[in-house]
Design a protein around this motif. Sequence first.
Motif, short mmCIF file in Angstrom:
data_model
loop_
_atom_site.label_atom_id
_atom_site.label_comp_id
_atom_site.label_asym_id
_atom_site.label_seq_id
_atom_site.Cartn_x
_atom_site.Cartn_y
_atom_site.Cartn_z
N ASN A 242 0.83 -1.21 0.00
CA ASN A 242 0.00 0.00 0.00
C ASN A 242 0.86 1.25 0.00
N TRP A 243 1.95 1.23 0.77
CA TRP A 243 2.85 2.38 0.80
C TRP A 243 3.48 2.61 -0.56
N LEU A 244 3.92 1.53 -1.20
CA LEU A 244 4.55 1.65 -2.51
C LEU A 244 3.57 2.20 -3.54
N MET A 245 2.31 1.74 -3.50
CA MET A 245 1.33 2.20 -4.47
C MET A 245 0.97 3.67 -4.28
N ASP A 248 3.38 7.27 -6.44
CA ASP A 248 2.96 8.02 -7.62
C ASP A 248 4.03 9.05 -8.04
N LEU A 249 5.29 8.61 -8.08
CA LEU A 249 6.39 9.54 -8.31
C LEU A 249 6.38 10.17 -9.69
N HIS A 250 6.01 9.42 -10.71
CA HIS A 250 6.11 9.94 -12.07
C HIS A 250 5.03 10.98 -12.38
N LEU A 389 14.16 4.93 -7.02
CA LEU A 389 12.95 5.52 -7.58
C LEU A 389 13.09 7.00 -7.87
N VAL A 390 14.12 7.64 -7.31
CA VAL A 390 14.43 9.03 -7.61
C VAL A 390 15.92 9.12 -7.96
N LYS A 391 16.32 10.21 -8.59
CA LYS A 391 17.73 10.36 -8.96
C LYS A 391 18.60 10.43 -7.71
N PRO A 392 19.80 9.86 -7.77
CA PRO A 392 20.73 10.01 -6.65
C PRO A 392 21.16 11.46 -6.52
N GLY A 393 21.61 11.86 -5.33
CA GLY A 393 21.93 13.26 -5.10
C GLY A 393 23.33 13.48 -4.56
N LEU A 394 23.78 14.72 -4.71
CA LEU A 394 25.06 15.15 -4.14
C LEU A 394 24.97 15.17 -2.62
N THR A 395 23.81 15.56 -2.11
CA THR A 395 23.54 15.51 -0.69
C THR A 395 22.12 14.96 -0.52
N GLY A 396 21.77 14.59 0.69
CA GLY A 396 20.45 13.99 0.89
C GLY A 396 20.05 14.00 2.35
N TRP A 397 18.80 13.65 2.61
CA TRP A 397 18.27 13.62 3.96
C TRP A 397 19.04 12.64 4.84
N LYS A 423 9.11 9.67 -0.02
CA LYS A 423 7.68 9.84 0.25
C LYS A 423 7.29 11.31 0.28
N TYR A 424 8.12 12.16 0.88
CA TYR A 424 7.72 13.54 1.13
C TYR A 424 8.56 14.57 0.36
N ALA A 425 9.22 14.15 -0.69
CA ALA A 425 10.07 15.06 -1.46
C ALA A 425 9.28 16.26 -1.96
N SER A 426 9.86 17.45 -1.82
CA SER A 426 9.23 18.68 -2.29
C SER A 426 10.31 19.75 -2.42
N PHE A 427 9.95 20.88 -2.99
CA PHE A 427 10.90 21.97 -3.15
C PHE A 427 11.39 22.46 -1.79
N PHE A 428 10.47 22.65 -0.84
CA PHE A 428 10.86 23.16 0.47
C PHE A 428 11.68 22.14 1.25
#
Length: 446
Positions: A242-245, A248-250, A389-397, A423-428
């Motif tokens: 359920n969490w995976l569904m 809706d990243l794309h 599921l998302v691009k790798p980053g130079l820095t991260g959470w 799950k909670y990725a956003s600009f802010f």
Amino acid sequence: MLTEQESSGVREDWSLDKRGKFVLNCIIGSFLFAVLPINFAHFTETLLLIDKSWLVGYSLLHGLVFAISLEVFGRYEVDACNSGWSHLFFTLCSAGVSSTLLILIIWLIEYDFIGRYVIAYVTLGSTLLSFTFSVVLSRINSMKKTKVLLLVQDSFAERIEQKARELKIPFQWIRHGRKRSGKEESFSSFDYSADVVVPERMGILNEREVLKFVSAGTKISPIELFWCESFRSLPPEYVDTNWLMSLDLHLRSPFNKRVKRLLDLGLSFCGISVLSPILLLASVAVVLESGFPLFFNQTRSGFMGNPYTLHKIRTMNKKAESSGPQWADKQDNRITRVGKFLRKWRIDEIPQLWNIMKGDMSVVGPRPERPEFDRILSREIPHWECRSLVKPGLTGWAQIRSQYASDEESSREKLAHDLYYIKYASFFFDLEIVLSTLRSLTKGSR
């Protein structure tokens, strides 16, 4: 970002999340910069002679820089107010940074300096007002701890309580013993005065019990949601279909995805331009100590598991992996003397800005892992593949919240933070991570 009220379920919660604190301090800085000159500036001073619309712009800029500086200095963290004089000092530093920047900007535009007394008033006023608000709200909120009723196994309860202690979150725990009747297992009578109830599974509570909790103003939060909202991470064992569904990243906000890519391009271009002299000096130091090759090129797992070549300045000796791939750690004896300095200040990662420009990486995202380790960790840690599921980053959470990953256990901890970011990725959220990364860089940490 999630508010502390949402994460704790407290019915009288005076605390603010980071976004609320950011907005509050932005208002404080802007208000004081606009109001104090009118009452304290000499009639010949610059701020009274410029157009009022420009004064409003300068005021907003001062408030914004003040709020950002507080994040960089770590003043929005949970235990910041408990640091006493340290909290006051770094709040003063933040006000000083914003005021100094405004002095330079106004001088460049108006060709005149702001009066030193007005700047002193604005700096001290912003410091004292921000510090006072922070302390008062923290004291009021600490007067009533969040009462959490844990309806989970003892092992889960101990893990939750340990995590709260590590993050210094002042919960008041209520735990109930289990009782067994044949094959059925249930809990003893409930404390309906709790602020939030954390059931191990929703079927534990029947309809009558749910209604009693809801009517008492109690929030019912499944264990995975409570962990997410309280600790801002998600252990992989709590992830299900359920969490995976729900990801809706794309389809998630195409506009924000385009903005993220534009910011990646802008930041990587500016970074390469500004940091080129440092990169040159680092290159010379590496060559003088251990010769060529200068760069370290390595295959990493990228978006959706697609491999790409990651570029870094070489910080280990030339025979570092003569016996095959190995985990790296802080005390790794394969790291050269120059390499230790470069890794401490993350100078060795500057070439990855080229990976960002090419689109292999993003500024913010899970750190890329080597395919060899990916295969091992995928077998040992559930849902490890979700990182792709998302691009790798130079820095991260995970990089600013966890220790250096050098084994399976630390990798599991980092995955918990990566899952939360996914799950909670956003600009802010990305902005918060970038500012927190700047704070870690000022400490020389990795």
